[in-house]
Design a protein around this motif. Sequence first.
Motif, PDB file in Angstrom:
ATOM      1  N   TRP B  50      32.638   4.233 -37.182  1.00  0.00           N
ATOM      2  CA  TRP B  50      31.919   4.299 -38.341  1.00  0.00           C
ATOM      3  C   TRP B  50      30.656   3.691 -38.495  1.00  0.00           C
ATOM      4  N   GLY B 144      39.427  -1.203 -35.896  1.00  0.00           N
ATOM      5  CA  GLY B 144      39.699  -2.320 -36.876  1.00  0.00           C
ATOM      6  C   GLY B 144      40.754  -2.424 -37.284  1.00  0.00           C
ATOM      7  N   VAL B 145      41.718  -2.419 -36.759  1.00  0.00           N
ATOM      8  CA  VAL B 145      43.327  -2.495 -37.149  1.00  0.00           C
ATOM      9  C   VAL B 145      43.987  -3.527 -36.263  1.00  0.00           C
ATOM     10  N   LEU B 146      44.660  -4.498 -36.940  1.00  0.00           N
ATOM     11  CA  LEU B 146      45.355  -5.525 -36.238  1.00  0.00           C
ATOM     12  C   LEU B 146      46.650  -4.942 -35.683  1.00  0.00           C
ATOM     13  N   ASN B 170      39.325 -11.970 -36.027  1.00  0.00           N
ATOM     14  CA  ASN B 170      39.671 -10.936 -37.054  1.00  0.00           C
ATOM     15  C   ASN B 170      40.799 -11.412 -37.973  1.00  0.00           C
TER      16      ASN B 170
ATOM     17  N   ARG C   6      44.396  -3.202 -41.742  1.00  0.00           N
ATOM     18  CA  ARG C   6      43.020  -2.783 -41.351  1.00  0.00           C
ATOM     19  C   ARG C   6      42.435  -4.054 -41.756  1.00  0.00           C
ATOM     20  N   ILE C   7      41.416  -4.385 -40.672  1.00  0.00           N
ATOM     21  CA  ILE C   7      40.428  -5.650 -40.921  1.00  0.00           C
ATOM     22  C   ILE C   7      39.392  -5.312 -42.204  1.00  0.00           C
ATOM     23  N   ILE C  10      35.541  -4.494 -41.837  1.00  0.00           N
ATOM     24  CA  ILE C  10      34.808  -3.446 -41.371  1.00  0.00           C
ATOM     25  C   ILE C  10      34.738  -2.059 -42.281  1.00  0.00           C
ATOM     26  N   SER C  11      33.675  -1.386 -42.579  1.00  0.00           N
ATOM     27  CA  SER C  11      33.346  -0.271 -43.177  1.00  0.00           C
ATOM     28  C   SER C  11      33.954   0.709 -42.474  1.00  0.00           C
ATOM     29  N   ARG C  12      34.558   1.788 -43.338  1.00  0.00           N
ATOM     30  CA  ARG C  12      35.283   3.056 -42.703  1.00  0.00           C
ATOM     31  C   ARG C  12      34.620   4.265 -43.114  1.00  0.00           C
TER      32      ARG C  12
END
Lengths: 380, 458, 98
Positions: B50, B144-146, B170, C6-7, C10-12
């Motif tokens: 993204w 962007g996922v832990l 993060n 989700r962090i 962060i734009s998704r």
Amino acid sequence: MIVIGGGVIGASVAYYLSKKKIGVLLLERSDFASGTSGACDGMIFMQSKKPGLHLALALKSRRIFEDLPEKLGSDIELRRNGGMIIFRSDLELKAMAPFMEEQKRGNLGVSLLDLHQARELEPCLGPNIAAATFCPLDAQVNPLCLTYAFLKAAKRHGAKLFARTPVTGFHVKGNRIYAVVTPQNVVATRSVVNAAGVFASQVGDLLSLTIPVAPRRGQLLVTEVLPPILTRCLLSARYIAAKYDPALAEGQNPGFSIEQTGNGNFLLGSTREFVGFDKRTTRDAIRTILMEVTPILPRLKEAHLIRTFAGLRPYTPDGLPILGKVSTPEGFIMAAGHEGDGIALSPITGQLIAELIADGKTSISLEPFSLERFIPKEPS
Amino acid sequence: MIRKTCDVVIVGSGFAGLSAADILAERGLRVLLLDENLHLGGQLLRSPPWSGKRSSAGGIMGYGFRLIGRIKSQPIEVLNRTNVLDIDERGMLLVEREERMISVASKMLLLATGARERFMPFKGWTLPGVISTGAAQILMKSYGVLPSKRMLIAGIGPLLLAVAGEFLKNGGRLLSVLDMGGAREKFLLLTRGIQQFSKVTEGIVESAQVFLARVPYHLRTMVVEARGGPGLSAVVAAKIGKDGSLLKGTEMIYRTDSLALGHGFVPNIELAQLAGCAIDHDGGKGGWVVRVGEDLQTSEDRVFAAGEITGIGGALKSMDEGRLAAFGILNKLGREVDPKRLIHLKRQRNRHLRFGILFNNLHRMPDQAFLSIPGEVTICRCEDVKMADVTRAVKDGYDTPAALKRALRIGMGNCQGRICAPLVYDILSALKKTTAKEFPPFSVRSPVKPVAIRSFLS
Amino acid sequence: MTQDLRIPSISRGPKIKVFVNGQGLVAYHGETVLAALIAAGRRVLRKSRIDGENRGPLCGMGVCYECLVSVNGSPNRRACMTDVEDHMEIGIDDSEDM
């Protein structure tokens, strides 16, 4: 006794010999089951055998399989669910009619099924087959487990097994073999069994003996493991026809074989090609086999292909194995050339060769299987 | 079947593939760049789909992201999500993409297929929640996922600290980093790696992040057991001696539902094997690697190899090898190449290679570590083959990778031995007290990776 | 099971909905099936074939085949190599009976 070859035939011969308390030394050029026995399907098909000698031999072998797992003390993944021959068209049915007539006389208990009946037995079959035959005697086995089981049992009975030990020569005195040469040793022996499969003719060369066994490549495809959906092995009518008529085999569609193994993978075959010792698989064959099998078993379209491999089958010109003593030199015994029947015929082959060596006579005459049948007869 | 022709096909779009593609396209060659992943950049150059590429990032990563940008502006045909199934004797590729087959003919082939992770198994390593350091990195950097809110990191090698840094940045709660390596290795790398300035500084920055967050960092420590059910809930670790044996009484227990695990890398040589390229075993290079000359040509006339598949060495080595391979290809096609640039590149590449070998040798697992894997531990995850099965089979004489495969179905599952093969080679050589060189690796046949049967039918 | 890993910074991409064993789950266009599952704390994805052990993702990069799930009824798809799509039906085996 020396047995050359650590495939299913050599392993079976070693087992039956050692069971008869005969000292056996088995020599394998590479790893055990690393040749044909490690690269084939596990079908024990009766319906595919030519009625007559061939079928009689196969039926005897099939009977031995009944209690073989107990005798060998190992799981060989034997499944006695029967097998089906698939006819794609009425034309095929017609072409195979004489073959089936003869089968009937052989008391094989084959029944002819229409599409509806066939799908009742195997609901996963696709709608575009003309007919099928079913034989309850057809079975399947894990060829690797079978080979290792023979070897293990032979070892228990005192046989000595050597991998990575090629035979490089023979010592012959007069007309008699008295020793076998390996890179490490010269081993004295009274007799030698040539169970070297596709390498049988190379072993023969060491004795200037012409053995008409040639490698015939069969490519096989393996799918990922699927839930059990097929209980019987399937062979196409054309695949059988192709075996006895090489002209059919070299054509576009050599037919197919389908088996779901005990593990759940599908084994899809096969080709019959003369390409020397080339064990590669080819794009064209993979595609052809998939085009053949997916209409028969539409569920396969949803599956993944995970591996392909090719095995070299020990072909003989008349489709029968070469078994028994050769006229010269003395002490040289053949047990090779089973082409695609090695797994099915392994127990009876081992048993007959052991009878021949231990008792000097066999329960089935080996004369029709002799090497001499290939020597052109002089007009008398 | 779709047919494509081009001058050069490059398989893999990591640092090596990208660097080569950039040069070759600039010189006017028609380049086709294939990659299995959803995005360009290989395993290192990852950013969320993204956001824009992190071209503002510093150092080699920034360079890499800018390279991706350049590739996109060049007339290079890029095909992502492709699965190269086969390379035939004429060098023709068979490629599957979105369940359709593509056949590719080219003058030259460059294999830049990178590396995968290596694992040292222990009891319970198959529990869900035990993931690779690479997987943790991908989840965080690409999506962007832990992996979890709390995590433990264990293993050996540079990824441990990289993952630790990313996780902390993060907002993850890092319980500890357990490093099988010792202080001696770290010191040697620091002193000898001074020429490899950027690599060492990267390491220092990441270590600093870990220390600043006051995360316990344990050297010479390994995971002994993962516990839980159905997913991971606890990890037992212990100190190890210099020979890799466990030191009794040093056990520690961590409560965590997530463990990131990595023990270095294995070159992805399977496609090269299929193409008929000669391979060598070199522990200092990460195991079986593709044999290449100075110009990165393999034993096959029109096949070049670059990056991790010629020896594990990191991004700088891959980049220089990609460039060298591009020049090798240009030369082979009769194009002019600046000899001065070549000399410089070769010197630089050799330096990276030497550092890689030093690094890999310092991070090699001792034989004892493989011999002390308990019998109940899974070796082949696809076919549930245990360590006890392997030792028994080896004792019974099935003492080559091929024989073990036939006897145990080890490596016959969906992953085709990608995870267990390096382990099998190491276990075998430890058991037989010889080097893995003695054992030919598993044979490779098309399809190199599982493929939907449907793709053959269209 | 309502957690979101989700962090936040962060734009998704556009928010979409997928179904895991019939149960709705939020995902974002551009994510892989694996990322969406992990973000929701779902890590038990299947059973091993022989021993029926619980398994989840290992390599995350398409090598290990441990993250096999069914996608819109088609079995054995690698979650880590498959993009989510709106209304995708994902099937996992996280049953606890063994």
